[in-house]
Design an enzyme around this catalytic site. Sequence first.
Site, PDB file in Angstrom:
ATOM      1  N   HIS A 205       0.866  -1.179   0.000  1.00  0.00           N
ATOM      2  CA  HIS A 205       0.000   0.000   0.000  1.00  0.00           C
ATOM      3  C   HIS A 205       0.908   1.236   0.000  1.00  0.00           C
ATOM      4  O   HIS A 205       1.998   1.201   0.559  1.00  0.00           O
ATOM      5  CB  HIS A 205      -0.827  -0.059   1.279  1.00  0.00           C
ATOM      6  CG  HIS A 205      -1.942   0.935   1.372  1.00  0.00           C
ATOM      7  ND1 HIS A 205      -1.730   2.232   1.747  1.00  0.00           N
ATOM      8  CD2 HIS A 205      -3.278   0.806   1.156  1.00  0.00           C
ATOM      9  CE1 HIS A 205      -2.898   2.875   1.763  1.00  0.00           C
ATOM     10  NE2 HIS A 205      -3.844   2.033   1.408  1.00  0.00           N
TER      11      HIS A 205
ATOM     12  N   ASP B 286       2.984  -4.605   8.244  1.00  0.00           N
ATOM     13  CA  ASP B 286       1.818  -3.751   8.022  1.00  0.00           C
ATOM     14  C   ASP B 286       0.586  -4.644   8.189  1.00  0.00           C
ATOM     15  O   ASP B 286       0.213  -5.392   7.285  1.00  0.00           O
ATOM     16  CB  ASP B 286       1.880  -3.144   6.622  1.00  0.00           C
ATOM     17  CG  ASP B 286       0.595  -2.390   6.269  1.00  0.00           C
ATOM     18  OD1 ASP B 286      -0.331  -2.345   7.114  1.00  0.00           O
ATOM     19  OD2 ASP B 286       0.524  -1.847   5.153  1.00  0.00           O
TER      20      ASP B 286
ATOM     21  N   GLN C  85      -4.490  -4.899   6.928  1.00  0.00           N
ATOM     22  CA  GLN C  85      -5.461  -5.896   6.447  1.00  0.00           C
ATOM     23  C   GLN C  85      -5.403  -7.171   7.269  1.00  0.00           C
ATOM     24  O   GLN C  85      -6.418  -7.845   7.452  1.00  0.00           O
ATOM     25  CB  GLN C  85      -5.201  -6.243   4.971  1.00  0.00           C
ATOM     26  CG  GLN C  85      -5.427  -5.096   4.006  1.00  0.00           C
ATOM     27  CD  GLN C  85      -6.862  -4.625   3.962  1.00  0.00           C
ATOM     28  OE1 GLN C  85      -7.791  -5.382   4.232  1.00  0.00           O
ATOM     29  NE2 GLN C  85      -7.054  -3.359   3.646  1.00  0.00           N
TER      30      GLN C  85
ATOM     31  N   LYS D 201     -10.677  -0.605  10.247  1.00  0.00           N
ATOM     32  CA  LYS D 201     -10.888  -1.804   9.421  1.00  0.00           C
ATOM     33  C   LYS D 201     -11.203  -3.017  10.296  1.00  0.00           C
ATOM     34  O   LYS D 201     -11.281  -4.147   9.819  1.00  0.00           O
ATOM     35  CB  LYS D 201      -9.623  -2.092   8.597  1.00  0.00           C
ATOM     36  CG  LYS D 201      -9.265  -1.002   7.590  1.00  0.00           C
ATOM     37  CD  LYS D 201      -8.071  -1.410   6.761  1.00  0.00           C
ATOM     38  CE  LYS D 201      -7.377  -0.255   6.081  1.00  0.00           C
ATOM     39  NZ  LYS D 201      -8.007   0.176   4.832  1.00  0.00           N
TER      40      LYS D 201
ATOM     41  N   CYS E 156      -4.751   2.388  -3.741  1.00  0.00           N
ATOM     42  CA  CYS E 156      -3.501   2.905  -3.143  1.00  0.00           C
ATOM     43  C   CYS E 156      -2.326   1.970  -3.385  1.00  0.00           C
ATOM     44  O   CYS E 156      -1.432   1.853  -2.549  1.00  0.00           O
ATOM     45  CB  CYS E 156      -3.661   3.164  -1.646  1.00  0.00           C
ATOM     46  SG  CYS E 156      -4.884   4.389  -1.258  1.00  0.00           S
TER      47      CYS E 156
HETATM   48  C1  LIG Z   1      -2.335  -2.963   3.449  1.00  0.00           C
HETATM   49  C2  LIG Z   1      -2.685  -1.603   3.962  1.00  0.00           C
HETATM   50  N1  LIG Z   1      -1.749  -0.879   4.573  1.00  0.00           N
HETATM   51  C3  LIG Z   1      -2.016   0.345   5.060  1.00  0.00           C
HETATM   52  C4  LIG Z   1      -3.252   0.908   4.949  1.00  0.00           C
HETATM   53  C5  LIG Z   1      -3.472   2.279   5.481  1.00  0.00           C
HETATM   54  O1  LIG Z   1      -4.419   2.304   6.481  1.00  0.00           O
HETATM   55  P1  LIG Z   1      -4.912   3.711   7.050  1.00  0.00           P
HETATM   56  O2  LIG Z   1      -5.430   4.466   5.888  1.00  0.00           O
HETATM   57  O3  LIG Z   1      -5.971   3.346   8.027  1.00  0.00           O
HETATM   58  O4  LIG Z   1      -3.735   4.363   7.680  1.00  0.00           O
HETATM   59  C6  LIG Z   1      -4.259   0.208   4.306  1.00  0.00           C
HETATM   60  C7  LIG Z   1      -5.598   0.805   4.140  1.00  0.00           C
HETATM   61  O5  LIG Z   1      -6.176   0.896   3.100  1.00  0.00           O
HETATM   62  C8  LIG Z   1      -3.970  -1.080   3.803  1.00  0.00           C
HETATM   63  O6  LIG Z   1      -4.900  -1.794   3.171  1.00  0.00           O
END
Ligand SMILES: Cc1ncc(COP(=O)(O)O)c(C=O)c1O
Lengths: 412, 157
Positions: free
Chosen positions: A122, A199, A202, A225, A365
């Site tokens: 991401h 990370d 998910q 999430k 993203c």
């Molecule tokens: C794999 C992954 N990492 C990071 C994020 C970022 O999360 P946040 O926007 O809540 O900081 C997301 C969210 O879409 C994600 O799917």
Amino acid sequence: MMNIEKIRQDFPILDRKINGHKLVYLDNAATSQKPNSVINAISDYYKNNNANIHRGIHTLSEEATTAYEDVRDKVAAFIGAKETKSIVFTRNATEAINLVAQTWGKTNILPGDEIVISAMEHHSNLIPWQWLAQERQAKLRFIELTPDGLLDMESAKSVINDKTKLVAITQMSNVLGTITPITELSKLAHAHGALLLVDGAQGVPHLPTNVEEMGADFLVFSFHKLLGPTGVGILWARPELLEAMPPFLGGGDMIASVWRDKATFNELPWKFEAGTPNIADVIGAGAAIDYLMALGMDNVRAHEIELTDYALKAFQTLDDVKIFGPMDAKLRGGVISFALDHIHPHDLGQILNESGIAIRAGHHCCQPLMRDLKVWGTARASFYLYNTKAEIDLLIEALKEANKVMGHVAYR
Amino acid sequence: MSLTDELYRETILDHYHHPRNQGELNNATIKIEGVNPLCGDEITLYFNADDKTLSDVKINSHGCSINTASGSIMTECVKGQSLENVKEVINTFKTMMLSKEDNTELSEELEELECLRGVKKYPVRIKCALLPWNTLQQGLERLSSGKTDNQDQYVEK
Ligand SMILES: Cc1ncc(COP(=O)(O)O)c(C=O)c1O
């Protein structure tokens, strides 16, 4: 086994009608819906206990402080962290990654060092490392994927070496659903003296997660999430790492003593929590953990394997559909990116919305991954514990309808 | 009216499936990219022009049906027109898409644009329709500034 019909009654939004149809919410990878217990925890706090924390001797402040700090214990238990002080509240996963890049990164990454991430990260787990690498004249390297969308461990072995200082990797891809072999990566990284950042944006909401078993050094995730409210994220790190890291933001709460020209800093974890935090939503996050712990993450995972397996098979009954990512539900989470021939994901999203079905369309993203896949975007359906096979049937029916709307047959 | 009648009209689908003036122009006076980071629509616009006339135009679209159709119709409306006219067409279209009232009149030459009026009901899609036009507008600004050689990108906000 979970009683899904009973679970659904805990989520008031699932009764909503969209364009005259019952909402079918399949955009859980973007954000999940919230149960009554979370919604009530937040409003109860504002109705009964609202005060600033860590600074009052009055009853409300004490209650608020206790409620806030109790959630830290819950988070530690939820992810198998040994010490509560290793849990730092942030705004979201993104902020937690930036915190690590700006504090640990700036004190540990030197010119010539290497940071390793994967081809499916991401933007949140890419941009902070791009910046750090540029600033420090370090090199950002990528673990590639196998043709079926799994993390390629041969590639991992070839890019992780003694120059590697950090491996930062998603626990589960928000595009392909791919679950990564974290324990294996941890061994590989540690064998070369590198640290591992996971990370879990998910992964943590959908997979039983234990930081000790994973062998992680940092774990980040977002509560929105995970049935929780927006505005709360977590950074977990091994306490000795947090001790050695300089503070991130400066201000109230993060200090010990302050003079005109200098200051000393608070102990863990408050050293990293400058300013009044998002007290109400942290308390809501605590209710989300309670909800999931009562169900059991093993049960959540089992339900999602069943749904994903069902969905993968159902998708294959469609003409001209392409599914991205592994086809074995055990190797992936309930995130299915797909494309229908000649229908742009944006159009698909809109047509499905007409039937009350919420999916996501776009690059999610993950633009570098989109470039690798040679697509401009995908449509993505993502599941959570309240989704049902009947909803997947509705999705498949609506996709067939979309083919008709877009004049697919006439066109070919 | 159903979504099909309102949004996915025959004309839109026709332009989507068979976009006009697709492709690249070698040695174009202006080459400019347009992106919509939110949804991932990306186009590259090429045109040849002197200080009076836009003689040729091509577009490379990788967007949704609305984006592709809008770009396709745009090329038909502006190709061979005086720069004066081109600017007026851009204005007319943008006014039609952005004004609260729905009373923008389209002349006979611009009739084809009528099919995009339905997009107004879907606010998130308006940007899809506008991207080619805003990109053309920025390209024209670059033309008049004389800085025709540098790579440029229009980013939809
Ligand atoms: C794999 C992954 N990492 C990071 C994020 C970022 O999360 P946040 O926007 O809540 O900081 C997301 C969210 O879409 C994600 O799917």
